[in-house]
Design a protein around this motif. Structure first.
Motif, PDB file in Angstrom:
ATOM      1  N   GLU A  75       0.769  -1.229   0.110  1.00  0.00           N
ATOM      2  CA  GLU A  75      -0.053  -0.080   0.070  1.00  0.00           C
ATOM      3  C   GLU A  75       0.781   1.270   0.227  1.00  0.00           C
ATOM      4  N   LEU A  76       2.093   1.137   0.200  1.00  0.00           N
ATOM      5  CA  LEU A  76       2.991   2.290   0.387  1.00  0.00           C
ATOM      6  C   LEU A  76       2.790   3.273  -0.943  1.00  0.00           C
ATOM      7  N   SER A  77       3.107   2.583  -2.091  1.00  0.00           N
ATOM      8  CA  SER A  77       3.020   3.474  -3.462  1.00  0.00           C
ATOM      9  C   SER A  77       1.725   4.219  -3.492  1.00  0.00           C
ATOM     10  N   PHE A  78       0.735   3.536  -3.098  1.00  0.00           N
ATOM     11  CA  PHE A  78      -0.801   4.129  -3.336  1.00  0.00           C
ATOM     12  C   PHE A  78      -0.770   5.480  -2.153  1.00  0.00           C
ATOM     13  N   ILE A  79      -0.234   5.135  -1.015  1.00  0.00           N
ATOM     14  CA  ILE A  79      -0.253   6.333  -0.124  1.00  0.00           C
ATOM     15  C   ILE A  79       0.446   7.337  -0.401  1.00  0.00           C
ATOM     16  N   GLN A  80       1.811   7.064  -1.063  1.00  0.00           N
ATOM     17  CA  GLN A  80       2.726   8.235  -1.437  1.00  0.00           C
ATOM     18  C   GLN A  80       2.107   8.926  -2.797  1.00  0.00           C
ATOM     19  N   ARG A  81       1.533   8.085  -3.548  1.00  0.00           N
ATOM     20  CA  ARG A  81       1.026   9.039  -4.794  1.00  0.00           C
ATOM     21  C   ARG A  81      -0.321   9.796  -4.644  1.00  0.00           C
ATOM     22  N   ASP A  82      -1.046   9.419  -3.411  1.00  0.00           N
ATOM     23  CA  ASP A  82      -2.266  10.121  -3.063  1.00  0.00           C
ATOM     24  C   ASP A  82      -1.749  11.132  -2.432  1.00  0.00           C
ATOM     25  N   PHE A  83      -0.795  11.479  -1.520  1.00  0.00           N
ATOM     26  CA  PHE A  83      -0.149  12.447  -0.801  1.00  0.00           C
ATOM     27  C   PHE A  83       0.315  13.422  -1.841  1.00  0.00           C
ATOM     28  N   GLU A  84       1.083  13.101  -2.861  1.00  0.00           N
ATOM     29  CA  GLU A  84       1.438  13.749  -4.053  1.00  0.00           C
ATOM     30  C   GLU A  84       0.480  14.457  -4.699  1.00  0.00           C
ATOM     31  N   LYS A  85      -0.824  13.674  -5.050  1.00  0.00           N
ATOM     32  CA  LYS A  85      -1.808  14.209  -5.840  1.00  0.00           C
ATOM     33  C   LYS A  85      -2.821  15.214  -5.089  1.00  0.00           C
ATOM     34  N   PHE A  86      -2.526  15.439  -3.857  1.00  0.00           N
ATOM     35  CA  PHE A  86      -3.260  16.353  -3.017  1.00  0.00           C
ATOM     36  C   PHE A  86      -2.289  17.511  -2.608  1.00  0.00           C
ATOM     37  N   GLY A  87      -0.902  17.361  -2.939  1.00  0.00           N
ATOM     38  CA  GLY A  87      -0.104  18.447  -2.590  1.00  0.00           C
ATOM     39  C   GLY A  87       0.334  18.424  -1.181  1.00  0.00           C
ATOM     40  N   VAL A  88       0.404  17.247  -0.582  1.00  0.00           N
ATOM     41  CA  VAL A  88       0.770  17.098   0.923  1.00  0.00           C
ATOM     42  C   VAL A  88       2.309  16.594   1.174  1.00  0.00           C
ATOM     43  N   ILE A  89       3.053  17.425   1.491  1.00  0.00           N
ATOM     44  CA  ILE A  89       4.606  16.979   1.852  1.00  0.00           C
ATOM     45  C   ILE A  89       4.640  15.652   2.754  1.00  0.00           C
ATOM     46  N   PHE A  90       5.443  14.897   2.607  1.00  0.00           N
ATOM     47  CA  PHE A  90       5.528  13.708   3.098  1.00  0.00           C
ATOM     48  C   PHE A  90       6.805  13.162   3.417  1.00  0.00           C
ATOM     49  N   LYS A  91       8.141  13.871   2.913  1.00  0.00           N
ATOM     50  CA  LYS A  91       9.144  13.483   2.744  1.00  0.00           C
ATOM     51  C   LYS A  91       9.785  12.919   3.828  1.00  0.00           C
ATOM     52  N   ASN A  92       9.485  13.481   4.990  1.00  0.00           N
ATOM     53  CA  ASN A  92      10.183  13.307   6.465  1.00  0.00           C
ATOM     54  C   ASN A  92       9.592  12.064   7.119  1.00  0.00           C
ATOM     55  N   SER A  93       8.494  11.443   6.643  1.00  0.00           N
ATOM     56  CA  SER A  93       7.803  10.516   7.341  1.00  0.00           C
ATOM     57  C   SER A  93       8.855   9.420   7.345  1.00  0.00           C
ATOM     58  N   ILE A  94       8.621   8.424   8.344  1.00  0.00           N
ATOM     59  CA  ILE A  94       9.568   7.299   8.411  1.00  0.00           C
ATOM     60  C   ILE A  94       8.692   6.086   8.028  1.00  0.00           C
ATOM     61  N   ILE A  95       9.538   5.225   7.079  1.00  0.00           N
ATOM     62  CA  ILE A  95       9.181   4.280   6.446  1.00  0.00           C
ATOM     63  C   ILE A  95      10.012   3.042   7.175  1.00  0.00           C
ATOM     64  N   ILE A  96       8.961   1.855   7.383  1.00  0.00           N
ATOM     65  CA  ILE A  96       9.421   0.912   8.347  1.00  0.00           C
ATOM     66  C   ILE A  96       9.202  -0.455   7.552  1.00  0.00           C
ATOM     67  N   SER A  97      10.167  -1.061   7.302  1.00  0.00           N
ATOM     68  CA  SER A  97      10.287  -2.304   6.535  1.00  0.00           C
ATOM     69  C   SER A  97       9.433  -3.607   7.313  1.00  0.00           C
ATOM     70  N   GLU A  98       9.015  -4.684   6.641  1.00  0.00           N
ATOM     71  CA  GLU A  98       8.251  -5.844   7.162  1.00  0.00           C
ATOM     72  C   GLU A  98       7.322  -5.465   8.137  1.00  0.00           C
ATOM     73  N   LYS A  99       6.407  -4.239   7.978  1.00  0.00           N
ATOM     74  CA  LYS A  99       5.346  -4.147   8.831  1.00  0.00           C
ATOM     75  C   LYS A  99       4.193  -3.852   7.765  1.00  0.00           C
ATOM     76  N   THR A 100       3.220  -3.902   8.586  1.00  0.00           N
ATOM     77  CA  THR A 100       1.695  -3.824   7.663  1.00  0.00           C
ATOM     78  C   THR A 100       0.985  -2.656   7.760  1.00  0.00           C
ATOM     79  N   CYS A 101       0.616  -1.987   6.673  1.00  0.00           N
ATOM     80  CA  CYS A 101      -0.479  -0.832   6.504  1.00  0.00           C
ATOM     81  C   CYS A 101      -1.508  -0.901   7.477  1.00  0.00           C
TER      82      CYS A 101
END
Length: 324
Positions: A75-101
């Motif tokens: 789901e990560l790519s969907f969330i990132q694309r949607d933030f971009e679509k609405f003009g919301v910056i998210f570059k500082n958010s923490i991405i954690i591997s091997e976890k579930t959205c």
């Protein structure tokens, strides 16, 4: 108190909390148990309180950033694309591997105009002060306001608010803070950790206040106002009744609700109210005008299904331009 919370246009408002994926199912009425039902429609969207509020803030023309933990899953790519679509910056958010959205299944009833949320958060860790300090640079002068969604990490939220408070003591540029009390799980920590006295603005939801015995928005803000620090503000949205707020300068102020001609989806109305109210306050509007603006924008959201239709939301919100 007009102008008390004005921030420069080039400084961002940071929304700290959860982002998840919402699957919304529209039904004629709330389903009976143990039988099959056909949905009128369904849609998928980015959700979460802080995430939704950042979306609304950005749609209204604000400089919005979301900060939270993101799972490195499908789901990560969907969330990132949607933030971009609405003009919301998210570059500082923490991405954690091997976890579930986190995922929410939402049942929308056309008959009763209710939304029932079934939320699952399997294993995604909450934010910590260490993560906040590492990823959010307060010294950069990028931030004018930081809003916190009250979540299970109450101890860490209290530490983050205290960290900002100490930063403000030794810096000329003040960063305003706000905290949302919606989830009942945070209630004991607000008193235990004395969190009432940390933010500049305390948002309290109708369900939170009713659970604590309050029967009106006026009663709630008048009581909660006794708990906050000197100069702070308490704001409580009360659904179809509108909203109330209290500060030492304005006293008790209220706004009626502004429902649409047809209610289609109340999911996210509270998040919309917060995003719109923060936008108005950041533009320097007085408290009464700010909550009225929040009620108008939240009411318009209830006449639109979901947050996924960018063009429609822009058109709906464009009618609510802040007057001088």
């Amino acid at each position: 108190m007009e102008g008390q919370f004005r921030i420069d246009a080039n400084r961002r408002t940071l929304f700290v909390g959860l982002v998840c994926v919402d699957i919304l199912n529209l039904l004629p009425k709330y389903p009976e148990e143990d039988i099959g039902h056909r949905c009128i429609d369904y849609y998928k969207q980015r959700g979460g309180n802080a995430s939704n509020s950042s979306t609304v803030f950005s749609l209204l023309g604000g400089n919005a950033e979301f900060f939270g933990t993101l799972a490195d899953d499908t789901e990560l790519s969907f969330i990132q694309r949607d933030f971009e679509k609405f003009g919301v910056i998210f570059k500082n958010s923490i991405i954690i591997s091997e976890k579930t959205c986190p995922l929410s299944i939402v049942i929308l009833s056309l008959e009763s105009h209710t939304r029932t949320v079934l939320h699952t958060n399997k294993d995604l860790p909450e934010l910590t002060l260490d993560g906040f300090v590492k990823n959010i640079n307060l010294n950069s002068s990028e931030y004018g306001w930081i809003h916190f969604e009250g979540r299970d990490n109450a101890h860490e939220i209290a530490r983050m608010l205290s960290y900002i408070k100490e930063f403000n003591k030794v810096n000329e540029i003040h960063i305003f803070t706000s905290l949302e009390a919606e989830k009942l799980r945070i209630a004991p920590y607000l008193d235990e950790l004395d969190m009432w006295k940390l933010p500049d603005i305390m948002f309290v939801s109708k369900d939170f206040a009713r659970n604590q015995g309050y029967t009106s928005m006026e009663q709630a803000v008048t009581s909660y106002y006794k708990k906050v620090k000197t100069g702070a503000v308490v704001i409580c949205a009360w659904g179809e009744m509108g909203a109330a707020a209290m500060s030492d300068q304005s006293g008790l102020v209220t706004s009626p609700a502004f429902p649409p001609s047809e209610i289609l989806d109340t999911c996210g109305a509270g998040d919309t109210f917060i995003g719109a109210t923060l936008f108005a306050l950041g533009q320097g509007k007085a408290l009464q005008k700010a909550i009225e603006y929040g009620c108008k924008v939240a009411g318009s959201k209830c006449g639109v299904q979901g947050f996924q239709n960018l063009t429609l939301l822009k058109d709906v919100f464009s009618q609510f331009q802040l007057s001088s």
